[in-house]
Design a protein around this motif. Structure first.
Motif, PDB file in Angstrom:
ATOM      1  N   ASP A 429       0.822  -1.204   0.000  1.00  0.00           N
ATOM      2  CA  ASP A 429       0.000   0.000   0.000  1.00  0.00           C
ATOM      3  C   ASP A 429       0.859   1.259   0.000  1.00  0.00           C
ATOM      4  O   ASP A 429       0.615   2.222   0.739  1.00  0.00           O
ATOM      5  CB  ASP A 429      -0.965  -0.002   1.198  1.00  0.00           C
ATOM      6  CG  ASP A 429      -2.210  -0.838   0.924  1.00  0.00           C
ATOM      7  OD1 ASP A 429      -2.468  -1.153  -0.267  1.00  0.00           O
ATOM      8  OD2 ASP A 429      -2.923  -1.188   1.882  1.00  0.00           O
ATOM      9  N   GLY A 430       1.892   1.251  -0.850  1.00  0.00           N
ATOM     10  CA  GLY A 430       2.710   2.439  -1.055  1.00  0.00           C
ATOM     11  C   GLY A 430       3.825   2.635  -0.058  1.00  0.00           C
ATOM     12  O   GLY A 430       4.632   3.565  -0.204  1.00  0.00           O
ATOM     13  N   GLU A 431       3.919   1.779   0.950  1.00  0.00           N
ATOM     14  CA  GLU A 431       4.954   1.914   1.972  1.00  0.00           C
ATOM     15  C   GLU A 431       6.068   0.889   1.715  1.00  0.00           C
ATOM     16  O   GLU A 431       5.801  -0.292   1.499  1.00  0.00           O
ATOM     17  CB  GLU A 431       4.362   1.684   3.356  1.00  0.00           C
ATOM     18  CG  GLU A 431       5.378   1.760   4.482  1.00  0.00           C
ATOM     19  CD  GLU A 431       4.785   1.385   5.826  1.00  0.00           C
ATOM     20  OE1 GLU A 431       5.571   1.219   6.782  1.00  0.00           O
ATOM     21  OE2 GLU A 431       3.546   1.257   5.924  1.00  0.00           O
ATOM     22  N   SER A 432       7.320   1.354   1.744  1.00  0.00           N
ATOM     23  CA  SER A 432       8.465   0.448   1.578  1.00  0.00           C
ATOM     24  C   SER A 432       8.615  -0.370   2.857  1.00  0.00           C
ATOM     25  O   SER A 432       9.085   0.129   3.877  1.00  0.00           O
ATOM     26  CB  SER A 432       9.747   1.250   1.327  1.00  0.00           C
ATOM     27  OG  SER A 432       9.599   2.068   0.185  1.00  0.00           O
ATOM     28  N   VAL A 433       8.221  -1.636   2.797  1.00  0.00           N
ATOM     29  CA  VAL A 433       8.199  -2.471   3.995  1.00  0.00           C
ATOM     30  C   VAL A 433       9.410  -3.409   4.046  1.00  0.00           C
ATOM     31  O   VAL A 433      10.043  -3.558   5.087  1.00  0.00           O
ATOM     32  CB  VAL A 433       6.893  -3.282   4.066  1.00  0.00           C
ATOM     33  CG1 VAL A 433       6.881  -4.174   5.304  1.00  0.00           C
ATOM     34  CG2 VAL A 433       5.686  -2.344   4.073  1.00  0.00           C
ATOM     35  N   TYR A 434       9.737  -4.039   2.925  1.00  0.00           N
ATOM     36  CA  TYR A 434      10.862  -4.968   2.890  1.00  0.00           C
ATOM     37  C   TYR A 434      11.871  -4.472   1.852  1.00  0.00           C
ATOM     38  O   TYR A 434      11.666  -4.619   0.652  1.00  0.00           O
ATOM     39  CB  TYR A 434      10.401  -6.379   2.564  1.00  0.00           C
ATOM     40  CG  TYR A 434       9.453  -6.938   3.608  1.00  0.00           C
ATOM     41  CD1 TYR A 434       9.930  -7.328   4.855  1.00  0.00           C
ATOM     42  CD2 TYR A 434       8.088  -7.050   3.356  1.00  0.00           C
ATOM     43  CE1 TYR A 434       9.075  -7.825   5.828  1.00  0.00           C
ATOM     44  CE2 TYR A 434       7.229  -7.547   4.322  1.00  0.00           C
ATOM     45  CZ  TYR A 434       7.724  -7.940   5.552  1.00  0.00           C
ATOM     46  OH  TYR A 434       6.872  -8.424   6.511  1.00  0.00           O
ATOM     47  N   ILE A 435      12.931  -3.851   2.337  1.00  0.00           N
ATOM     48  CA  ILE A 435      13.950  -3.270   1.470  1.00  0.00           C
ATOM     49  C   ILE A 435      15.162  -4.196   1.475  1.00  0.00           C
ATOM     50  O   ILE A 435      15.866  -4.325   2.479  1.00  0.00           O
ATOM     51  CB  ILE A 435      14.352  -1.864   1.959  1.00  0.00           C
ATOM     52  CG1 ILE A 435      13.123  -0.944   2.027  1.00  0.00           C
ATOM     53  CG2 ILE A 435      15.415  -1.261   1.048  1.00  0.00           C
ATOM     54  CD1 ILE A 435      13.386   0.372   2.702  1.00  0.00           C
ATOM     55  N   SER A 436      15.365  -4.877   0.353  1.00  0.00           N
ATOM     56  CA  SER A 436      16.460  -5.844   0.233  1.00  0.00           C
ATOM     57  C   SER A 436      16.429  -6.882   1.347  1.00  0.00           C
ATOM     58  O   SER A 436      17.477  -7.362   1.790  1.00  0.00           O
ATOM     59  CB  SER A 436      17.817  -5.111   0.224  1.00  0.00           C
ATOM     60  OG  SER A 436      17.996  -4.414  -0.981  1.00  0.00           O
ATOM     61  N   ILE A 437      15.239  -7.211   1.799  1.00  0.00           N
ATOM     62  CA  ILE A 437      15.050  -8.269   2.787  1.00  0.00           C
ATOM     63  C   ILE A 437      13.864  -9.118   2.327  1.00  0.00           C
ATOM     64  O   ILE A 437      12.804  -8.583   2.003  1.00  0.00           O
ATOM     65  CB  ILE A 437      14.753  -7.702   4.193  1.00  0.00           C
ATOM     66  CG1 ILE A 437      16.004  -7.029   4.761  1.00  0.00           C
ATOM     67  CG2 ILE A 437      14.290  -8.806   5.135  1.00  0.00           C
ATOM     68  CD1 ILE A 437      17.121  -7.976   5.157  1.00  0.00           C
ATOM     69  N   ILE A 438      14.041 -10.418   2.306  1.00  0.00           N
ATOM     70  CA  ILE A 438      12.948 -11.307   1.902  1.00  0.00           C
ATOM     71  C   ILE A 438      12.196 -11.748   3.154  1.00  0.00           C
ATOM     72  O   ILE A 438      12.787 -12.367   4.045  1.00  0.00           O
ATOM     73  CB  ILE A 438      13.492 -12.521   1.133  1.00  0.00           C
ATOM     74  CG1 ILE A 438      14.176 -12.041  -0.154  1.00  0.00           C
ATOM     75  CG2 ILE A 438      12.366 -13.502   0.803  1.00  0.00           C
ATOM     76  CD1 ILE A 438      14.904 -13.117  -0.906  1.00  0.00           C
TER      77      ILE A 438
END
Length: 462
Positions: A429-438
């Motif tokens: 929903d437009g929020e960067s939640v997982y940045i280079s993390i699975i």
């Protein structure tokens, strides 16, 4: 002086300011002779023909023979999906239903899978250009090979069954040593341990679960008398120190990593650093001047030129214009001549491409947006996408997803408009939640359920 220059850097010697150039031309090598990705990775004669062209056109100081992180998984029994313009991707995993460790009888031999093709190309190129060009043999690192075998559940295992992960990684490290030995016997000067997924786990997790496996591989390569490289993709900025602690001779990073602080860390450990010309915005879609200026800016940003290798950030896109790579090579070898050619430089821009950002607040379902480099070629991107597709049957009533690819101009513009600087990134929903993390499976389902319930409440549907 190509090979001599590169080996000086890998031996941490002073080169008088001269920098080596290593183009990572994987299936792009086939493009130069009109061959598809599958053709160049399954036919020794076409591979050799393509590598000769890379050597002729790009004047490398060092060059890889094959860039295929699925070769080992295929030998072990995983099925592959082939593509015309990328290396293949792993589509089945041996242990995605039940945990297991392969038998050591599965270790590779010179006759296993497509290894005969690779070894033939290595021997021919060693004989033809090995005196003046350092040759790289690329092997799949323990974490990425473990993920190929176990699937995306390996990330859940890191939390719930770390001892199993250690055992699986130990097997993969032994497998990597066997691959390295085959390539060293075929004349390779550098063994690159390529592991894109290292950037997708926390440094503490790497230290606790994978340090010993990687160190064992680098110790083995050193014992065999050749040089090593630790090749990682994605935003590995926080992992640089723990990677250094495994003892490679060099490290290769992509455009997600700021070279200045990264080199400060690698210099502390006296490890050479290779990188990190942007693959798409510069090499694929840029002009020759963009590439010259990009290389010059990279070189100028690093005051200490010792222990430095200039290269693309990762495996070059298949359709990278030949003239752009030639421009990079010329700039590394003749920087002052390149400076004169970019005096009136004007950068290529993607700002004029219009993209529409969704109205996240008013969507019926939670919207997952997966911003990737290339989900078919980039292993980290592949597993981030799979973290969603693997659970889609369970979340389809509460969430939709879309995949964006950084080799598409509109998606580059969308990535910039969203303010994203690291890939892959999962936005919810437009929020960067997982940045280079699975994310692991349970965590992601809980995250989506919570957001969906909040969205229903906000819409007055409870």
């Amino acid at each position: 002086m190509g090979k001599e220059l590169l080996m000086k850097v890998l031996n941490h010697e002073d080169t008088g300011g001269q920098l080596p150039w290593v183009p990572f031309a994987g299936v792009h090598a086939g493009k130069l002779k009109g061959y598809s990705g599958k053709e160049v990775l399954t036919d020794a004669s076409k591979l050799i023909e393509s590598l000769r062209e890379v050597h002729k056109l790009y004047e490398p100081d060092g060059m890889p023979i094959v860039f295929d992180l699925q070769l080992e998984a295929e030998i072990l029994g995983c099925d592959l999906l082939w593509a015309d313009y990328n290396p293949p991707s792993v589509i089945t995993h041996l242990y995605d239903k039940e945990k297991g460790i392969p038998c050591k009888c599965k270790f590779p031999t010179p006759e296993s899978g497509r290894i005969p093709i690779v070894l033939e190309a290595m021997r021919v190129m060693k004989e033809e250009v090995g005196d003046d060009t350092a040759l790289y043999g690329l092997i799949t690192g323990p974490l990425t090979l473990a993920s190929h075998l176990r699937g995306s559940d390996v990330f859940k295992d890191m939390r719930k069954d770390p001892e199993y992960v250690k055992m699986l990684a130990s097997f993969c490290a032994e497998y990597a040593q066997k691959m390295a030995e085959l390539y060293i016997d075929a004349g390779m000067d550098v063994i690159a341990v390529v592991d894109p997924l290292v950037s997708q786990i926390a440094p503490k997790v790497f230290s606790n679960l994978f340090h010993d496996s990687f160190k064992a591989v680098f110790d083995f390569i050193r014992m065999k008398g050749v040089k090593s490289s630790f090749f990682v993709c994605g935003n590995a900025s926080y992992q640089i120190e723990v990677m250094c602690e495994t003892g490679p001779d060099s490290m290769a990073v992509d455009e997600n990593v700021d070279m200045v602080p990264a080199k400060a860390t690698t210099d502390k450990y006296n490890i050479a650093l290779s990188g990190n010309i942007p693959l798409t915005t510069t090499m694929l879609f840029g002009t020759q001047q963009d590439n010259m200026k990009g290389v010059l800016d990279l070189m100028d940003s690093l005051e200490n030129k010792k222990n430095l290798i200039i290269s693309p950030g990762c495996d070059m896109p298949y359709d990278t214009p030949m003239e752009n790579t030639v421009a990079c090579a010329m700039t590394v070898h003749n920087p002052e001549e390149a400076r004169a050619m970019v005096v009136n430089y004007s950068a290529t821009s993607f700002d004029d491409i219009e993209v529409e950002i969704p109205d996240y607040a008013n969507t019926d379902k939670v919207l997952i947006e997966l911003f990737t480099l290339d989900p078919e070629q980039c292993a980290a991107c592949t597993y981030m996408v799979k973290s969603v597709t693997d659970i889609y049957d369970e979340i389809k009533d509460i969430a939709d997803y879309v995949v964006y690819k950084y080799f598409i101009k509109e998606d580059i513009a969308r990535t910039a408009k969203m303010g994203l600087t690291n890939l892959p990134t999962m936005c919810i929903d437009g929020e960067s939640v997982y940045i280079s993390i699975i994310p692991d499976r349970d965590e992601l389902i809980q995250q989506l359920t919570t957001r969906y319930n909040a969205k229903k409440g906000k819409h007055g549907e409870l």
